[in-house]
Scaffold this motif. Structure first.
Motif, mmCIF file in Angstrom:
data_model
loop_
_atom_site.group_PDB
_atom_site.id
_atom_site.type_symbol
_atom_site.label_atom_id
_atom_site.label_comp_id
_atom_site.label_asym_id
_atom_site.label_seq_id
_atom_site.Cartn_x
_atom_site.Cartn_y
_atom_site.Cartn_z
ATOM 1 N N GLN A 126 19.670 14.774 1.422
ATOM 2 C CA GLN A 126 18.797 13.721 2.927
ATOM 3 C C GLN A 126 17.506 14.447 2.306
ATOM 4 O O GLN A 126 16.938 15.238 2.954
ATOM 5 C CB GLN A 126 20.058 13.952 3.871
ATOM 6 C CG GLN A 126 21.354 13.713 3.512
ATOM 7 C CD GLN A 126 21.825 14.437 3.815
ATOM 8 O OE1 GLN A 126 22.179 15.734 3.752
ATOM 9 N NE2 GLN A 126 23.274 14.098 3.432
ATOM 10 N N PRO A 127 16.676 13.608 2.118
ATOM 11 C CA PRO A 127 15.151 14.373 1.595
ATOM 12 C C PRO A 127 15.146 14.571 3.438
ATOM 13 O O PRO A 127 14.912 13.382 3.971
ATOM 14 C CB PRO A 127 14.036 13.264 0.590
ATOM 15 C CG PRO A 127 15.540 12.982 -0.372
ATOM 16 C CD PRO A 127 16.114 12.710 0.432
ATOM 17 N N GLU B 204 8.571 8.021 3.188
ATOM 18 C CA GLU B 204 9.813 8.043 2.977
ATOM 19 C C GLU B 204 10.894 8.072 4.348
ATOM 20 O O GLU B 204 10.397 8.588 5.256
ATOM 21 C CB GLU B 204 10.008 8.786 2.607
ATOM 22 C CG GLU B 204 9.117 9.067 1.252
ATOM 23 C CD GLU B 204 8.552 10.465 0.497
ATOM 24 O OE1 GLU B 204 9.464 10.436 -0.265
ATOM 25 O OE2 GLU B 204 8.326 11.423 1.442
ATOM 26 N N VAL B 205 12.391 7.273 3.475
ATOM 27 C CA VAL B 205 12.802 6.993 4.589
ATOM 28 C C VAL B 205 14.466 7.230 4.082
ATOM 29 O O VAL B 205 14.972 6.642 2.982
ATOM 30 C CB VAL B 205 13.103 5.371 5.684
ATOM 31 C CG1 VAL B 205 14.490 5.475 6.339
ATOM 32 C CG2 VAL B 205 11.653 5.298 6.186
ATOM 33 N N SER B 206 15.017 8.136 4.559
ATOM 34 C CA SER B 206 16.058 8.480 3.847
ATOM 35 C C SER B 206 17.309 8.878 4.747
ATOM 36 O O SER B 206 17.592 8.830 6.227
ATOM 37 C CB SER B 206 16.132 10.440 3.861
ATOM 38 O OG SER B 206 17.648 10.302 3.449
ATOM 39 N N THR B 207 17.945 7.534 4.131
ATOM 40 C CA THR B 207 19.341 7.509 5.708
ATOM 41 C C THR B 207 20.932 7.739 5.025
ATOM 42 O O THR B 207 20.889 8.041 3.953
ATOM 43 C CB THR B 207 19.913 5.449 5.260
ATOM 44 O OG1 THR B 207 18.896 5.145 5.922
ATOM 45 C CG2 THR B 207 20.835 5.503 6.158
ATOM 46 N N SER B 208 21.269 8.309 5.589
ATOM 47 C CA SER B 208 22.952 8.817 5.206
ATOM 48 C C SER B 208 23.606 8.273 6.402
ATOM 49 O O SER B 208 24.075 8.288 7.578
ATOM 50 C CB SER B 208 23.096 10.570 5.633
ATOM 51 O OG SER B 208 23.843 11.011 5.308
ATOM 52 N N ILE B 209 25.061 8.049 5.596
ATOM 53 C CA ILE B 209 25.915 7.186 6.109
ATOM 54 C C ILE B 209 28.009 8.136 6.233
ATOM 55 O O ILE B 209 27.905 7.655 5.355
ATOM 56 C CB ILE B 209 26.060 5.466 5.745
ATOM 57 C CG1 ILE B 209 24.727 4.858 5.925
ATOM 58 C CG2 ILE B 209 27.418 4.789 6.410
ATOM 59 C CD1 ILE B 209 24.689 3.638 4.889
ATOM 60 N N LYS C 17 8.464 13.876 1.865
ATOM 61 C CA LYS C 17 9.504 14.773 2.463
ATOM 62 C C LYS C 17 9.513 15.629 1.605
ATOM 63 O O LYS C 17 9.777 16.213 0.438
ATOM 64 C CB LYS C 17 10.643 13.359 2.792
ATOM 65 C CG LYS C 17 10.378 13.303 3.315
ATOM 66 C CD LYS C 17 11.693 12.137 3.650
ATOM 67 C CE LYS C 17 12.081 11.080 4.720
ATOM 68 N NZ LYS C 17 12.448 11.272 5.413
ATOM 69 N N ALA C 18 10.420 16.550 2.463
ATOM 70 C CA ALA C 18 11.089 17.911 1.608
ATOM 71 C C ALA C 18 12.074 17.667 1.304
ATOM 72 O O ALA C 18 13.047 16.761 1.377
ATOM 73 C CB ALA C 18 11.254 19.410 2.545
ATOM 74 N N GLY C 19 12.760 18.108 -0.129
ATOM 75 C CA GLY C 19 13.683 17.835 -1.003
ATOM 76 C C GLY C 19 13.247 16.224 -1.449
ATOM 77 O O GLY C 19 14.933 15.931 -2.411
ATOM 78 N N GLY C 20 12.262 15.456 -1.581
ATOM 79 C CA GLY C 20 12.324 14.710 -2.121
ATOM 80 C C GLY C 20 11.412 14.205 -3.270
ATOM 81 O O GLY C 20 11.443 15.122 -3.937
ATOM 82 N N PRO C 21 11.894 13.045 -4.040
ATOM 83 C CA PRO C 21 11.081 12.893 -5.150
ATOM 84 C C PRO C 21 9.496 12.635 -5.038
ATOM 85 O O PRO C 21 8.702 13.418 -6.492
ATOM 86 C CB PRO C 21 11.327 11.697 -5.854
ATOM 87 C CG PRO C 21 12.121 10.788 -4.615
ATOM 88 C CD PRO C 21 12.468 12.144 -3.617
#
Length: 342
Positions: free
Chosen positions: A131-132, A322-327, A144-148
């Protein structure tokens, strides 16, 4: 039963800010419920866990980093207006949603403006590469931290993020055709390269634990301020904005006449805050743009100067959001643990 654990807040100043906020809500007549603190907290920067019922989201003027939960009641048919009110605050770090309805998940996640979205799970504990993490607007500028894209922000020449959408029809195609019709073959070729370089619309599913689906997506950032110095620079800035799906406003130079209507509409009047700025020219012009951006109210505005020695003057990744979605996929139909409460 429900148990509560709350650690101390980070500094005495933070404690004072939170306590002043709670007092301000009481002064407005809002309902405030607090859990009493034990004697063991007397010598630390502890704030009692607090619940405040607001009349509307507009009661909040800033982010409150502490053990304070704000509650707003709303009717189902007013969900869209509630999302608009949340977005209007300008803040957008994390957003959590608990619902049994897939239709509601799709509706809310498509409209809410936040960097990290959590569905039927807690809203903390972002993991690098899964989850960046990072907000938008007043809650962050990216990447985002941890993102590409993160490493590229620390280098003079960012590495190419190679993911692309196969075919995405945007007004850029009409702009390219218009440039061809005007005999602007060099500008047309450059605009095509911007289109090929854009990762707009990319959606990646990231590896994560069993029972969880994590999606990383790149969206348009919003409204871009353009300050070209030449006609060629204007075309390049327009192409960069169009290739990333953004809206834009040009300063210091008139738009070309006869643009296709859908292209001209992208550069029409708007009152939304700027999300980034592109500037062409020497050090003095760049410095002036930075001063202008620093004086603007609202979110921090990132300024990107043209790099004439690069194949493309502007790195398009910085014009995307950037948008990170966690389901929580084990909670299909709703989060069972929450539904057991009470």
């Amino acid at each position: 039963s429900i148990t509560v654990f709350a650690s101390a807040v980070i500094t005495a100043e933070a404690k004072t800010v939170i306590e002043d906020h709670i007092a301000a809500m009481r002064a407005l007549g809002r309902t405030v419920e607090q859990q009493a603190l034990s004697d063991a907290t007397a010598h630390g920067t502890f704030v009692p866990p607090t619940i405040i019922e607001l009349a509307s989201i507009a009661d909040l003027k800033r982010e409150v980093f502490g053990p304070v939960l704000h509650v707003v009641r709303y009717r189902r048919e007013r969900l869209g207006q509630l999302i608009d009110a949340i977005n209007a605050t300008g803040y957008g770090l994390t957003f959590g949603l608990h619902t049994r309805l897939d239709e509601t998940i799709a509706h809310v996640t498509a409209r809410v403006k936040a960097g990290n979205l959590y569905i039927n799970r807690n809203v903390i504990g972002a993991i690098v590469g899964v989850q960046p993490f990072g907000g938008r607007g007043l809650s962050g500028t990216g990447p985002k931290a941890g993102g590409p894209l993160y490493l590229g922000r620390l280098t003079a020449v960012p590495p190419l993020f190679g993911a692309r959408v196969g075919h995405l029809r945007t007004p850029l195609h009409d702009f390219v055709e218009w440039l061809d019709a005007q005999g602007e073959s060099d500008a047309s070729a450059t605009a095509r390269r911007y289109g090929e370089a854009s990762a707009l619309g990319v959606k990646l599913e990231l590896d994560g634990p069993v029972g969880e689906r994590n999606i990383y997506a790149l969206h348009a950032r919003g409204r871009i301020l353009l300050r070209p110095a030449t006609r060629e620079g204007l075309f390049a800035q327009m192409a960069a904005a169009l290739a990333t799906g953004n809206r834009a406003t040009v300063e210091g130079m008139a738009l070309p006449e006869g643009l296709p209507a859908n292209v001209a509409a992208i550069f029409g009047g708007s009152t939304e805050p700027y999300a980034a700025a592109l500037v062409e020219g020497g050090a003095a012009r760049v410095a002036a743009m930075v001063e202008t951006a620093a004086a603007m109210p609202g979110p921090i505005l990132s300024v990107h100067a043209a790099s004439p020695d690069q194949p493309l003057a502007y790195a398009l990744d910085w014009l995307l959001e950037e948008v990170s979605t966690s389901i929580n996929t084990t909670a299909a139909g709703g989060n069972a643990s929450l539904m057991m409460i009470g």
